[in-house]
Design a protein around this motif. Structure first.
Motif, short mmCIF file in Angstrom:
data_model
loop_
_atom_site.label_atom_id
_atom_site.label_comp_id
_atom_site.label_asym_id
_atom_site.label_seq_id
_atom_site.Cartn_x
_atom_site.Cartn_y
_atom_site.Cartn_z
N THR A 44 1.21 -1.33 0.49
CA THR A 44 0.02 -0.06 -0.12
C THR A 44 0.67 1.08 -0.07
O THR A 44 1.01 2.03 1.10
N ARG A 65 -2.47 -2.72 -6.84
CA ARG A 65 -4.19 -1.11 -6.85
C ARG A 65 -4.23 -0.89 -5.47
O ARG A 65 -4.22 -1.83 -4.42
N THR A 66 -4.76 0.50 -5.72
CA THR A 66 -5.05 1.00 -4.12
C THR A 66 -5.60 1.84 -4.56
O THR A 66 -6.11 2.98 -5.56
N SER A 67 -6.55 2.51 -3.01
CA SER A 67 -7.86 3.57 -3.33
C SER A 67 -7.04 5.23 -3.46
O SER A 67 -6.00 5.55 -3.52
N ALA A 68 -7.36 5.67 -3.20
CA ALA A 68 -7.47 7.30 -3.64
C ALA A 68 -6.89 7.43 -2.22
O ALA A 68 -7.31 8.81 -1.89
N ARG A 108 -3.03 8.79 -4.88
CA ARG A 108 -4.00 8.63 -4.79
C ARG A 108 -4.69 7.77 -6.07
O ARG A 108 -5.88 7.97 -6.17
N GLY A 109 -4.44 6.50 -5.93
CA GLY A 109 -4.62 5.26 -6.39
C GLY A 109 -3.69 5.50 -7.69
O GLY A 109 -4.46 4.29 -8.82
N SER A 121 -1.39 4.36 -10.76
CA SER A 121 -0.21 3.71 -10.77
C SER A 121 0.81 4.89 -11.14
O SER A 121 1.04 5.57 -11.37
N ALA A 145 -8.31 13.21 -6.50
CA ALA A 145 -8.76 12.37 -5.76
C ALA A 145 -10.88 12.84 -5.38
O ALA A 145 -11.38 12.04 -5.12
#
Length: 124
Positions: A33, A61-64, A86-87, A89, A118
């Motif tokens: 993360t 893959r991460t969230s914003a 903020r998500g 790449s 975001a």
């Protein structure tokens, strides 16, 4: 701009050398993360004090979410001045940082751009 893939034991001098060579901003490709090695924290703090934005993106893959809202190393990096992707790449964050700094701004311009992204006001 520079895009650097981080790894355990990365030498922090790589970041300062890139800035000394003329980079106006750095995107660090973290693990999990958006975690980056703790050995980079001092250098990240120094770069942001010099108005050089350091954006941390993740290979996953991460969230914003903002960096400060993430756990472990990512949250700590946010507290010393790093900006979360903020998500985005790493490659997209690199492009976004170029856009954010296109008007000549520094850390504040980059932070504002990623926050707007975001909220849905920015875009890549």
């Amino acid at each position: 701009m520079a895009l650097i893939k981080t790894y355990p034991g990365i030498d922090p001098v790589l970041l300062t050398a890139i800035v000394d060579a003329g980079a106006r901003g750095v995107v660090l490709e973290g693990t999990g993360t958006a975690n980056v090695p703790v050995g980079l924290f001092t250098t990240i703090g120094e770069l942001t004090e010099w108005d050089i934005p350091v954006v941390i993106a993740s290979r996953c893959r991460t969230s914003a979410a903002a960096l400060g809202d993430l756990r472990l190393g990512a949250g700590l990096a946010g507290k010393i001045g790093a900006i979360g992707a903020r998500g985005l790449s790493p490659v997209k964050a690199h492009c976004a940082l170029m856009v954010a700094l296109g008007g000549g701004g520094g850390v504040a311009a980059a932070r504002d751009w990623f926050a707007a992204y975001a909220r849905g006001a920015g875009g890549t």
